[in-house]
Write an enzyme that holds these catalytic residues in place. Structure first.
Site, PDB file in Angstrom:
ATOM      1  CD  GLU A 165      -2.216  -2.250   1.031  1.00  0.00           C
ATOM      2  OE1 GLU A 165      -3.345  -3.051   0.745  1.00  0.00           O
ATOM      3  OE2 GLU A 165      -1.148  -2.797   1.659  1.00  0.00           O
ATOM      4  NE  ARG A 215      -1.999  -5.417   3.220  1.00  0.00           N
ATOM      5  CZ  ARG A 215      -4.112  -5.368   2.489  1.00  0.00           C
ATOM      6  NH1 ARG A 215      -3.841  -6.847   2.607  1.00  0.00           N
ATOM      7  NH2 ARG A 215      -4.253  -5.772   1.402  1.00  0.00           N
ATOM      8  CD  GLN A 341     -20.684   7.804   3.606  1.00  0.00           C
ATOM      9  OE1 GLN A 341     -21.496   8.412   3.373  1.00  0.00           O
ATOM     10  NE2 GLN A 341     -21.153   7.290   2.018  1.00  0.00           N
TER      11      GLN A 341
END
Length: 689
Positions: A165, A215, A341
């Site tokens: 990421e 990861r 959200q």
């Protein structure tokens, strides 16, 4: 049922009861031991095979924000230890994620300049990093190793090293961010040196019998970043170095391609994890991102292309997602709708997170609903309105042991979600309606559809111990010449009843609903499935016969202000607007409407020039008004009540607020039931207004 997902497995020496991993999520309550423990313990009881914590920073400079935990700080130990003990008491297993943000850190967090392999700024953080020195690199390796050692000492069952990421270790592997010419950069071997050194140092500290997961980024989705072949070479290198499993992430925060938003088809990234699995043979590989049901996870595992499935946000939406499936109750699972959200959007602001459709998430102590919390003397409550706020209020009251009647004027529950489920990428909003319909029935809630409460119902309402008014909103009418013409419809007419004719559509109002209407009308139908279409439109694959889209409307979207979709969340807005632009939607901002015509809209543009946009249909999406007419009926009854959701405030439709207010109203009304029965009802009602 779900035999592949529920089959036992192992990562290194760690035996796991099933193949479902709860992926890492930063919660924003990492320093609050009781809240952290309650959250993780509920997910352990719910059947997660392995829980991976939110990233625990190995150093202050590597923190993603002030609310992160710090594995190498003594003050960070008590909350983490408490979480471990709670998970183990629930017969679960938990791994600590070791985290370093690199250039994604913020100076504002601790007054520290971010660090990176090279002094290359990001679009994610406003603070340019400085390039790590040799000494700082060696210290960072020690930080990771010490973190793993401390995690083992605290009782964690494994560690996961964050190298995906776009965070620090991923930054070192990528030629886009690693422009060094020393031993830590250059060709792939040198760019891989830091993460491999981290793995080696961890092994020296914790030995071979303590599981270490990495990861890694299966695809950076960044121009000029790590190539596919380099990614697979990195995976092979970690496998040869003795990693116990690879968890495959997708994309960077800066990537121009959506990875976790609603518009990303479910399961579309499994192919990336499968490629990694093919490269590393028997090494366990974990697929992640946009897998939101046990049925889908089971199908992925049945195909044999990966060994485990990581589901993060789905465990926010329903802590018992695995347990319910194992009991044959998949219809009772509250599905993650990928709205972002209340979770990702808040996490990126370093705020405590929760879940739109499950506002108890990360607030389990504030809103307890265990067997021991059920009412000893059940009360009788009315909920008027079956939208998000009303459905949650009814569910929570019933979960607390009370008798509930829900009155809904329409033929189906769901409120605004009945419209939302028709928007491209938002079909899972229909799963929320499915969940509440089934869950309310299970809890014994009496649901009265097609039942509109009126002033004549005063006497029957007095019999209740409390009332929740959740009647939602109605579309706002605009004071604009021509608004009563036959070619003008409301957003509800467009989304619920398809009352849009012709090929050209003008939408007056470009908030969240206006954007949804534009997306709905401009999307069209394709000759390929959703995953293939998504990959093609993002430039990642091409269907053999080419892509053909039919049925698109020509859409013009008008906004009085300067920003289209201003209320849409940070992680979603850019992706939705990109999709509208690709579909040819025209944006007109700072528009001053003059008149709606029989064939369009006349307005003045941002430069003050008078213009006309031709349209066969004009859709009014200029906001909403409170539907609170029943307040005058309820208020004089001396019955405790709460007004929630759009009926309370329609300034901007906010489903996160609606669900939360429904939950809070239920707990507050339940708490004053007993005082009212003892003659204190008037005071209790007054306090709740």
């Amino acid at each position: 049922m779900f035999e592949h997902a529920l089959r036992a497995g192992a990562i290194g020496t760690l035996a796991l009861p099933n193949r479902i991993i709860m992926g890492s999520m930063h919660l924003g309550v990492e320093s609050e031991g009781a809240a952290l423990a309650a959250f993780y313990a509920e997910r352990a009881r719910g059947g997660a095979g392995l829980i991976v914590t939110g990233g625990s920073s190995v150093s202050r400079v590597g923190a993603g924000g002030r609310n992160y935990s710090f594995i190498n700080d003594s003050a960070g130990a008590p909350p983490l230890r408490r979480a471990v003990e709670a998970v183990h008491d629930a017969n679960g297993r938990i791994a600590l994620q070791l985290f370093h943000a690199g250039r994604y850190a913020f100076f504002a967090s601790f007054g520290l300049q971010p660090v990176a392999p090279s002094a290359v700024a990001s679009r994610f953080s406003p603070d340019p990093p400085h390039a790590l020195s040799e000494e700082e690199i060696l210290a960072t390796i020690v930080d990771f190793a010490r973190g793993a050692e401390r995690a083992r000492a605290l009782g964690f069952d494994a560690v996961e090293v964050m190298a995906s990421e776009g965070y620090l270790l991923n930054q070192f592997v990528s030629p886009l961010t690693n422009r060094r010419e020393d031993a830590w950069g250059g060709d792939l071997e040198r760019r891989m040196k830091l993460p491999r050194a981290v793995l080696g140092a961890i092994r020296e500290r914790v030995g071979r019998d303590f599981p270490v997961i990495f990861r890694i980024s299966g695809a950076d989705l960044m121009k000029d970043s790590t190539s596919d072949e380099e990614t697979l070479s990195f995976a092979r290198a970690l496998a040869s170095d003795g990693v116990d499993a690879l968890n495959v992430g997708i994309g960077w925060h800066e990537s121009p391609i959506p990875t976790v938003q609603q518009m990303v088809p479910n399961g579309v990234w499994v192919r990336v994890a499968a490629a990694v699995k093919s490269a590393v043979g028997d090494l366990p590989v974990i697929a992640s991102n946009r897998i939101n049901s046990l049925a889908m996870a089971d199908g992925v595992l049945a195909a044999g292309s990966v060994d485990f499935v990581s589901m993060a946000r789905p465990f926010l939406a329903d802590a018992q997602i695995v347990q319910k499936a194992a009991r044959g109750e998949a219809a009772l699972v509250n599905t993650c709708i990928a709205c972002n959200q209340a979770c990702l959007d808040r996490s990126l602001l370093d705020e405590p997170i929760t879940c739109m459709v499950n506002p108890r998430a990360v607030r389990e102590l504030e809103f307890p609903e265990g067997v021991e919390d059920r009412a000893h003397e059940p009360g009788r409550f009315a909920v008027i309105g079956g939208g998000p706020a009303g459905m949650e209020a009814a569910r929570a009251l019933a979960a607390l042991g009370h008798r509930v009647e829900l009155f809904e004027a329409d033929a189906e529950l769901g409120g605004q979600f009945r419209m939302a489920r028709r928007i491209p990428g938002k079909h899972d909003f229909g799963e929320t309606i499915r969940y509440f319909t089934n869950e309310l029935a299970r809890l014994g809630v009496i649901v009265r559809l097609n039942h509109r409460i009126a002033a004549g119902d005063r006497s029957s309402l007095r019999a209740f111990d409390g009332i929740v008014l959740a009647t939602g909103v109605v579309p706002r009418r605009v004071a604009l010449a021509g608004a009563d013409l036959p070619n003008v419809v409301s957003y509800a007419d467009a989304l619920l009843h398809d009352r849009v004719s012709g090929e050209r559509v003008a939408i007056v109002g470009a908030g969240g609903i206006g954007v949804d209407v534009a997306h709905y009308l401009s999307y069209g139908e394709a000759n390929v499935d959703e995953s293939t279409r998504f990959l093609y439109e993002q430039g990642l694959a091409a269907p053999e016969a080419g892509l053909l889209v039919v049925g698109r409307k020509e859409v013009a979207l008008f906004r009085r202000g300067a920003r289209i979709g201003e209320s849409i969340g940070k992680t979603t807005r850019w992706a939705v607007l990109g999709a509208l632009r690709s579909a040819g939607v025209q944006f007109f901002t700072d528009a001053r409407y003059e008149v709606i015509l029989a064939d369009g809209v006349r307005f003045r543009d941002a430069a003050g020039e008078e213009r006309v946009v031709r349209a066969d249909t004009v859709v009014i999406a200029a906001g909403q008004e409170r539907n609170d007419a029943l307040l005058s009926v309820i208020a004089p009854l001396a019955v405790p009540y709460r007004v929630v959701g759009g009926a309370k405030d329609a300034a901007e439709l906010n489903a996160v607020r609606a669900f939360e207010e429904g939950l809070r109203a239920a707990h507050e009304l339940a708490s004053v039931k007993e005082p009212r029965r003892k003659g204190q009802g008037r005071d209790a009602a007054h306090r709740l207004r």
